[in-house]
Design a protein around this motif. Structure first.
Motif, mmCIF file in Angstrom:
data_model
loop_
_atom_site.group_PDB
_atom_site.id
_atom_site.type_symbol
_atom_site.label_atom_id
_atom_site.label_comp_id
_atom_site.label_asym_id
_atom_site.label_seq_id
_atom_site.Cartn_x
_atom_site.Cartn_y
_atom_site.Cartn_z
ATOM 1 N N PRO A 172 -14.593 -1.817 -7.380
ATOM 2 C CA PRO A 172 -14.726 -3.133 -8.006
ATOM 3 C C PRO A 172 -15.387 -4.131 -7.057
ATOM 4 O O PRO A 172 -15.675 -3.811 -5.904
ATOM 5 C CB PRO A 172 -13.275 -3.520 -8.293
ATOM 6 N N GLU A 173 -15.597 -5.351 -7.544
ATOM 7 C CA GLU A 173 -16.270 -6.353 -6.730
ATOM 8 C C GLU A 173 -15.452 -6.740 -5.504
ATOM 9 O O GLU A 173 -15.981 -6.889 -4.409
ATOM 10 C CB GLU A 173 -16.566 -7.598 -7.570
ATOM 11 N N LYS A 174 -14.148 -6.938 -5.694
ATOM 12 C CA LYS A 174 -13.291 -7.367 -4.597
ATOM 13 C C LYS A 174 -12.444 -6.196 -4.112
ATOM 14 O O LYS A 174 -11.839 -5.491 -4.911
ATOM 15 C CB LYS A 174 -12.374 -8.517 -5.034
ATOM 16 N N VAL A 175 -12.409 -6.017 -2.797
ATOM 17 C CA VAL A 175 -11.613 -4.949 -2.210
ATOM 18 C C VAL A 175 -10.707 -5.557 -1.151
ATOM 19 O O VAL A 175 -11.187 -6.189 -0.206
ATOM 20 C CB VAL A 175 -12.516 -3.864 -1.580
ATOM 21 N N VAL A 176 -9.401 -5.377 -1.315
ATOM 22 C CA VAL A 176 -8.407 -5.866 -0.355
ATOM 23 C C VAL A 176 -7.687 -4.646 0.214
ATOM 24 O O VAL A 176 -7.052 -3.893 -0.527
ATOM 25 C CB VAL A 176 -7.391 -6.812 -1.026
ATOM 26 N N ILE A 177 -7.809 -4.443 1.527
ATOM 27 C CA ILE A 177 -7.295 -3.237 2.163
ATOM 28 C C ILE A 177 -6.198 -3.589 3.149
ATOM 29 O O ILE A 177 -6.359 -4.466 3.996
ATOM 30 C CB ILE A 177 -8.423 -2.481 2.895
ATOM 31 N N THR A 178 -5.063 -2.902 3.027
ATOM 32 C CA THR A 178 -3.956 -3.059 3.967
ATOM 33 C C THR A 178 -3.620 -1.707 4.577
ATOM 34 O O THR A 178 -4.135 -0.676 4.159
ATOM 35 C CB THR A 178 -2.713 -3.634 3.276
#
Length: 222
Positions: free
Chosen positions: A43-49
């Motif tokens: 997707p457009e936004k990627v949030v990785i932890t």
């Protein structure tokens, strides 16, 4: 707006945010397993932890052509170097980057990312050669702990207007050459500024430097 989520989301879940864009919330369960939990379509936004290693940074590199907003909140294992992350050239849609734990940015890491508008690197101390050169849409730079800015690091970032580098000691040659929109630069701890560092910055109007800074040839030939 703040929304409370009562359901625990699986790694790689794609959600729709309040601005109607899709975002992937990806938690890397173990270093080296980011690829295993990456969603089928980026997707457009990627949030990785989670904790990442070099293999995980290579996974991010592999999807760079699709990412618009990249937020890496996790840390790194001790044997991994942030220089593995290299989004240059092919990351044509990338607009914003936030790397919470990155301590350095490698040579050419975001070079020619023509859509990049915003970067935030709260812990980075070293910015490599040509790291952001020719990012022609870049307007916002947050580097509160950067001590060294590499050769041609921001060359031809023509939309950049203000740069504040409160901890920077070493600005290498051509670091900001041809930043034609740059009006204000603050380098209160600068010890040396390389030749041509601000050459061609035709609208530069305000400069903050220590009086004993070592300034190279043609540094401010504007």
């Amino acid at each position: 707006k703040v929304y409370k989520v009562d359901t625990e989301l699986e790694a790689g879940t794609v959600v729709t945010t309040c601005d109607d864009t899709e975002a992937a919330l990806i938690n890397c369960p173990t270093p080296g397993e980011l690829e295993d939990v990456w969603p089928n379509s980026t997707p457009e936004k990627v949030v990785i932890t989670g904790t990442l290693n070099d293999d995980d940074l290579e996974t991010i590199n592999g999807h760079k052509g699709d990412i618009v907003n990249l937020y890496v909140m996790g840390g790194k294992t001790e044997d991994a170097g942030w220089n593995t992350l290299n989004m240059g050239y092919e990351a044509t849609q990338l607009e914003s980057v936030y790397l919470a734990e990155a301590t350095s940015i490698g040579n050419g890491a975001f070079s020619n990312c023509s859509a990049l508008k915003s970067i935030s690197l709260p812990k980075a101390t070293n910015i490599g050669t040509s790291a952001f050169n020719r990012c022609t849409q870049l307007t916002t730079v947050s580097l509160p702990k950067a001590e060294s800015i590499g050769v041609s690091a921001f060359l031809s970032c023509s939309e950049l207007t203000t740069v504040s580098l409160p901890q920077a000691k070493y600005i290498e040659s051509s670091a900001f050459t041809s930043c034609t929109g740059l009006t204000t630069i603050s380098l209160p701890k600068a010890e040396s500024i390389g030749g041509n560092a601000f050459m061609g910055c035709t609208t530069l109007a305000s400069i903050c430097l220590p009086k004993d800074a070592n300034i190279g040839t043609s540094t401010f030939l504007c």
